[in-house]
Design a protein around this motif. Structure first.
Motif, PDB file in Angstrom:
ATOM      1  N   HIS A  83     -20.485  -2.552  37.432  1.00 22.78           N
ATOM      2  CA  HIS A  83     -20.729  -2.773  36.008  1.00 22.78           C
ATOM      3  C   HIS A  83     -19.382  -2.783  35.294  1.00 22.78           C
ATOM      4  O   HIS A  83     -18.687  -1.779  35.239  1.00 22.78           O
ATOM      5  N   LEU A  84     -19.041  -3.929  34.737  1.00 23.27           N
ATOM      6  CA  LEU A  84     -17.717  -4.115  34.143  1.00 23.27           C
ATOM      7  C   LEU A  84     -17.441  -3.156  32.994  1.00 23.27           C
ATOM      8  O   LEU A  84     -16.320  -2.669  32.851  1.00 23.27           O
ATOM      9  N   TYR A  85     -18.446  -2.869  32.196  1.00 23.10           N
ATOM     10  CA  TYR A  85     -18.215  -2.004  31.029  1.00 23.10           C
ATOM     11  C   TYR A  85     -18.385  -0.526  31.370  1.00 23.10           C
ATOM     12  O   TYR A  85     -17.591   0.306  30.963  1.00 23.10           O
ATOM     13  N   ASN A  86     -19.422  -0.187  32.102  1.00 17.61           N
ATOM     14  CA  ASN A  86     -19.664   1.224  32.432  1.00 17.61           C
ATOM     15  C   ASN A  86     -18.513   1.813  33.239  1.00 17.61           C
ATOM     16  O   ASN A  86     -18.139   2.969  33.051  1.00 17.61           O
ATOM     17  N   ALA A  87     -17.978   1.030  34.154  1.00 20.00           N
ATOM     18  CA  ALA A  87     -16.876   1.529  34.993  1.00 20.00           C
ATOM     19  C   ALA A  87     -15.645   1.850  34.149  1.00 20.00           C
ATOM     20  O   ALA A  87     -14.811   2.671  34.542  1.00 20.00           O
ATOM     21  N   MET A  88     -15.541   1.212  32.977  1.00 18.74           N
ATOM     22  CA  MET A  88     -14.376   1.418  32.106  1.00 18.74           C
ATOM     23  C   MET A  88     -14.399   2.809  31.468  1.00 18.74           C
ATOM     24  O   MET A  88     -13.353   3.323  31.044  1.00 18.74           O
ATOM     25  N   LEU A  89     -15.563   3.451  31.395  1.00 16.15           N
ATOM     26  CA  LEU A  89     -15.664   4.760  30.734  1.00 16.15           C
ATOM     27  C   LEU A  89     -14.823   5.826  31.445  1.00 16.15           C
ATOM     28  O   LEU A  89     -14.259   6.710  30.804  1.00 16.15           O
ATOM     29  N   TYR A  90     -14.738   5.718  32.761  1.00 16.20           N
ATOM     30  CA  TYR A  90     -13.979   6.724  33.513  1.00 16.20           C
ATOM     31  C   TYR A  90     -12.478   6.643  33.224  1.00 16.20           C
ATOM     32  O   TYR A  90     -11.859   7.664  32.889  1.00 16.20           O
ATOM     33  N   PRO A  91     -11.862   5.468  33.336  1.00 18.52           N
ATOM     34  CA  PRO A  91     -10.441   5.417  32.983  1.00 18.52           C
ATOM     35  C   PRO A  91     -10.165   5.736  31.517  1.00 18.52           C
ATOM     36  O   PRO A  91      -9.147   6.360  31.203  1.00 18.52           O
ATOM     37  N   LEU A  92     -11.075   5.355  30.636  1.00 14.79           N
ATOM     38  CA  LEU A  92     -10.864   5.683  29.217  1.00 14.79           C
ATOM     39  C   LEU A  92     -10.863   7.200  29.020  1.00 14.79           C
ATOM     40  O   LEU A  92     -10.104   7.732  28.208  1.00 14.79           O
ATOM     41  N   PHE A  93     -11.694   7.889  29.772  1.00 12.94           N
ATOM     42  CA  PHE A  93     -11.749   9.353  29.715  1.00 12.94           C
ATOM     43  C   PHE A  93     -10.405   9.952  30.125  1.00 12.94           C
ATOM     44  O   PHE A  93      -9.848  10.815  29.442  1.00 12.94           O
ATOM     45  N   ILE A  94      -9.864   9.452  31.235  1.00 13.83           N
ATOM     46  CA  ILE A  94      -8.572   9.947  31.733  1.00 13.83           C
ATOM     47  C   ILE A  94      -7.473   9.692  30.699  1.00 13.83           C
ATOM     48  O   ILE A  94      -6.651  10.572  30.401  1.00 13.83           O
ATOM     49  N   MET A  95      -7.462   8.486  30.162  1.00 17.48           N
ATOM     50  CA  MET A  95      -6.410   8.128  29.197  1.00 17.48           C
ATOM     51  C   MET A  95      -6.518   8.999  27.950  1.00 17.48           C
ATOM     52  O   MET A  95      -5.507   9.443  27.394  1.00 17.48           O
ATOM     53  N   ALA A  96      -7.740   9.255  27.514  1.00 11.93           N
ATOM     54  CA  ALA A  96      -7.941  10.066  26.304  1.00 11.93           C
ATOM     55  C   ALA A  96      -7.419  11.488  26.500  1.00 11.93           C
ATOM     56  O   ALA A  96      -6.852  12.077  25.582  1.00 11.93           O
ATOM     57  N   ILE A  97      -7.579  12.022  27.700  1.00  8.35           N
ATOM     58  CA  ILE A  97      -7.088  13.378  27.980  1.00  8.35           C
ATOM     59  C   ILE A  97      -5.569  13.421  27.839  1.00  8.35           C
ATOM     60  O   ILE A  97      -5.011  14.283  27.163  1.00  8.35           O
ATOM     61  N   VAL A  98      -4.903  12.478  28.474  1.00 11.00           N
ATOM     62  CA  VAL A  98      -3.437  12.499  28.447  1.00 11.00           C
ATOM     63  C   VAL A  98      -2.908  12.190  27.043  1.00 11.00           C
ATOM     64  O   VAL A  98      -1.944  12.809  26.592  1.00 11.00           O
ATOM     65  N   LEU A  99      -3.575  11.300  26.345  1.00 11.77           N
ATOM     66  CA  LEU A  99      -3.163  11.005  24.958  1.00 11.77           C
ATOM     67  C   LEU A  99      -3.380  12.217  24.069  1.00 11.77           C
ATOM     68  O   LEU A  99      -2.569  12.511  23.190  1.00 11.77           O
ATOM     69  N   GLY A 100      -4.475  12.938  24.319  1.00 15.71           N
ATOM     70  CA  GLY A 100      -4.734  14.167  23.556  1.00 15.71           C
ATOM     71  C   GLY A 100      -3.617  15.177  23.748  1.00 15.71           C
ATOM     72  O   GLY A 100      -3.152  15.801  22.793  1.00 15.71           O
ATOM     73  N   ALA A 101      -3.160  15.311  24.989  1.00 21.97           N
ATOM     74  CA  ALA A 101      -2.060  16.240  25.281  1.00 21.97           C
ATOM     75  C   ALA A 101      -0.782  15.792  24.576  1.00 21.97           C
ATOM     76  O   ALA A 101      -0.076  16.602  23.972  1.00 21.97           O
ATOM     77  N   TYR A 102      -0.508  14.508  24.631  1.00 19.28           N
ATOM     78  CA  TYR A 102       0.717  13.968  24.030  1.00 19.28           C
ATOM     79  C   TYR A 102       0.706  14.170  22.516  1.00 19.28           C
ATOM     80  O   TYR A 102       1.684  14.644  21.931  1.00 19.28           O
ATOM     81  N   ILE A 103      -0.419  13.831  21.891  1.00 17.08           N
ATOM     82  CA  ILE A 103      -0.524  13.975  20.432  1.00 17.08           C
ATOM     83  C   ILE A 103      -0.407  15.445  20.031  1.00 17.08           C
ATOM     84  O   ILE A 103       0.275  15.789  19.064  1.00 17.08           O
ATOM     85  N   GLY A 104      -1.072  16.314  20.796  1.00 13.68           N
ATOM     86  CA  GLY A 104      -0.986  17.757  20.514  1.00 13.68           C
ATOM     87  C   GLY A 104       0.441  18.245  20.538  1.00 13.68           C
ATOM     88  O   GLY A 104       0.880  19.006  19.669  1.00 13.68           O
ATOM     89  N   HIS A 105       1.197  17.785  21.507  1.00 14.60           N
ATOM     90  CA  HIS A 105       2.592  18.189  21.626  1.00 14.60           C
ATOM     91  C   HIS A 105       3.428  17.635  20.469  1.00 14.60           C
ATOM     92  O   HIS A 105       4.177  18.371  19.827  1.00 14.60           O
ATOM     93  N   VAL A 106       3.313  16.339  20.219  1.00  8.82           N
ATOM     94  CA  VAL A 106       4.151  15.705  19.192  1.00  8.82           C
ATOM     95  C   VAL A 106       3.901  16.316  17.812  1.00  8.82           C
ATOM     96  O   VAL A 106       4.831  16.661  17.086  1.00  8.82           O
ATOM     97  N   VAL A 107       2.630  16.460  17.484  1.00  4.47           N
ATOM     98  CA  VAL A 107       2.275  17.006  16.162  1.00  4.47           C
ATOM     99  C   VAL A 107       2.689  18.481  16.057  1.00  4.47           C
ATOM    100  O   VAL A 107       3.300  18.896  15.072  1.00  4.47           O
ATOM    101  N   GLY A 108       2.384  19.257  17.103  1.00  3.61           N
ATOM    102  CA  GLY A 108       2.706  20.683  17.088  1.00  3.61           C
ATOM    103  C   GLY A 108       4.199  20.941  17.019  1.00  3.61           C
ATOM    104  O   GLY A 108       4.671  21.794  16.258  1.00  3.61           O
ATOM    105  N   TYR A 109       4.941  20.179  17.795  1.00  2.00           N
ATOM    106  CA  TYR A 109       6.398  20.342  17.799  1.00  2.00           C
ATOM    107  C   TYR A 109       6.961  20.031  16.428  1.00  2.00           C
ATOM    108  O   TYR A 109       7.823  20.750  15.908  1.00  2.00           O
ATOM    109  N   ARG A 110       6.465  18.948  15.823  1.00  2.02           N
ATOM    110  CA  ARG A 110       6.932  18.537  14.500  1.00  2.02           C
ATOM    111  C   ARG A 110       6.678  19.651  13.457  1.00  2.02           C
ATOM    112  O   ARG A 110       7.535  19.937  12.624  1.00  2.02           O
ATOM    113  N   TRP A 111       5.523  20.244  13.541  1.00  2.00           N
ATOM    114  CA  TRP A 111       5.230  21.340  12.618  1.00  2.00           C
ATOM    115  C   TRP A 111       6.203  22.501  12.817  1.00  2.00           C
ATOM    116  O   TRP A 111       6.692  23.083  11.853  1.00  2.00           O
ATOM    117  N   LEU A 112       6.483  22.803  14.069  1.00  2.93           N
ATOM    118  CA  LEU A 112       7.351  23.947  14.368  1.00  2.93           C
ATOM    119  C   LEU A 112       8.768  23.757  13.831  1.00  2.93           C
ATOM    120  O   LEU A 112       9.384  24.711  13.364  1.00  2.93           O
TER     121      LEU A 112
END
Lengths: 197, 193
Positions: A83-112
């Motif tokens: 399934h072309l679309y359903n299979a995409m949910l798994y990689p999107l999940f992985i990417m969202a995790i790493v982007l969440g970590a990156y954003i958390g770091h960038v924003v938090g560091y900037r505040w500090l």
């Protein structure tokens, strides 16, 4: 759970910055670079933790028990094959995790480093609280193991998570132990660095 | 496909190392760490998602029709752990590629680094050619492949999606290379002045 894993990456990044704030502020005050070495040290930790711990652990549970892992919000994750679309949910999940970590770091560091450190702790604690509320709001999703169809049409046929249906209990425990060990290691290491600095 | 995922990751890591050769040669810890984080971010935004997309959608094809169990990984910890392994296997080659690139750069062997990743790229093409039966025939499951019940790789929409993801990956690598190279050249220019 998907709904926990993505914000968890954000929370972990900001938590690491919080416990290392003294060292970060000291080093940035003594440095002329916009991004001194300590910025990249903490960035690597956030990204490493997200990519080698949260993402693999989350994807393991999503593949093994797709219904439970996303609190039975969608049936799509149970049908990724060919399934072309359903299979995409798994990689999107992985990417969202790493982007969440990156954003958390960038924003938090900037505040500090810009005198807004008072936002850091309330921010990640608020996100954590929101996640807990969301999970509780979806009760009894996290207590039952089965398929999307079972959850929405026949809950009586589902088993409780702590009864280890489909080896869920074993899988979940392995993942949590792995998460806890690496998290504790990073926590102790950052604290030790803060004392030595 | 699994057979080329490792060399593709190695190529990505080495190309990023090459792009930041002055940063790595300088021995500066900060610059090394920034590139190292960049490699992991690249691996997670480009390499791993593509590997995983095909691993979840077309597991038999992705694993070159080597095993039947990949068609049944849902609901069992024993098989589902392969997803954990797939994620690590997608990201580790990029990191290893980067560290090997850094090693060659610091030994003043930038030429060898270029030879290495170009050779790996050629290896990828050779692997695709050698495994052409498995590569260009898309079967839903391992059993379907054995019974020759497959469709052509070139048929849509599979081919279109594969093409989009391939352009996404190689295009992304080119963009990362150009971006890092521009920053790296500032160091070169600074040293020359």
């Amino acid at each position: 759970m998907v709904q926990i894993d993505i914000p968890a990456a954000f929370i972990a990044s900001q938590f690491f910055l919080d416990i290392g704030r003294r060292a970060i502020k000291r080093e940035t005050e003594n440095s002329t670079d916009k991004y001194p070495a300590i910025y990249y040290r903490f960035l690597f930790r956030s990204v490493f933790f997200a990519s080698f711990v949260i993402a693999p652990a989350g994807i393991y549970l999503l593949v093994g028990w797709p219904g439970w892992e996303q609190m039975y919000w969608t049936e799509r994750v149970e049908k990724p094959l060919f399934h072309l679309y359903n299979a995409m949910l798994y990689p999107l999940f992985i990417m969202a995790i790493v982007l969440g970590a990156y954003i958390g770091h960038v924003v938090g560091y900037r505040w500090l480093v810009t005198g807004r450190e008072k936002y850091l702790r309330p921010a990640y604690i608020s996100v954590l609280a929101a996640v807990i509320i969301l999970v509780l709001f979806n009760y009894p999703a996290f207590t039952l193991v089965g398929t999307y169809h079972q959850y929405h049409n026949d809950r009586g046929s589902m088993d409780m998570a702590w009864n280890n249906p489909h080896d869920f209990g074993k899988g979940w425990l392995i993942v949590m132990v792995y998460f806890a060990l690496v998290f504790m290691y990073l926590f102790l290491r950052i604290r030790k660095e803060g004392r030595n600095h | 496909m699994m057979a080329i995922d490792v060399p593709v990751g190695l190529v990505a890591g080495q190309v990023i190392a090459d792009a930041g050769r002055n940063m790595l040669k300088s021995g500066d810890v900060e610059r090394y760490r920034s590139l190292r984080s960049t490699v992991i971010l690249f691996a997670y935004l480009f390499t791993t998602p593509i590997v995983f997309y095909f691993f979840m959608g077309w597991p038999a094809w992705e694993t070159n029709y080597l095993w039947e169990w990949v068609d049944h990984i849902h609901g069992t910890p024993k098989f589902a752990i392969s997803s954990f392994g797939a994620v690590i296997m997608a990201i580790l080659p990029a990191w290893i590629g980067f560290e090997s690139g850094k090693y060659l750069i610091r030994k003043d062997k930038v030429g060898w680094l270029k030879v290495s990743y170009i050779s790996l790229f050629i290896l990828i093409l050779i692997i695709v050619f050698v495994t052409k039966n498995a590569t260009f025939n898309i079967a839903p499951t391992y059993k379907d492949y054995l019974s020759k019940s497959f469709s052509s790789f070139w048929s849509n929409p599979f081919f279109i999606y594969w093409l989009i993801l391939t352009i996404y990956f190689w295009g992304g690598l080119i963009v990362f290379y150009i971006f890092i190279r521009r920053k790296d050249k500032c160091i070169e220019n600074y040293k020359n002045h």
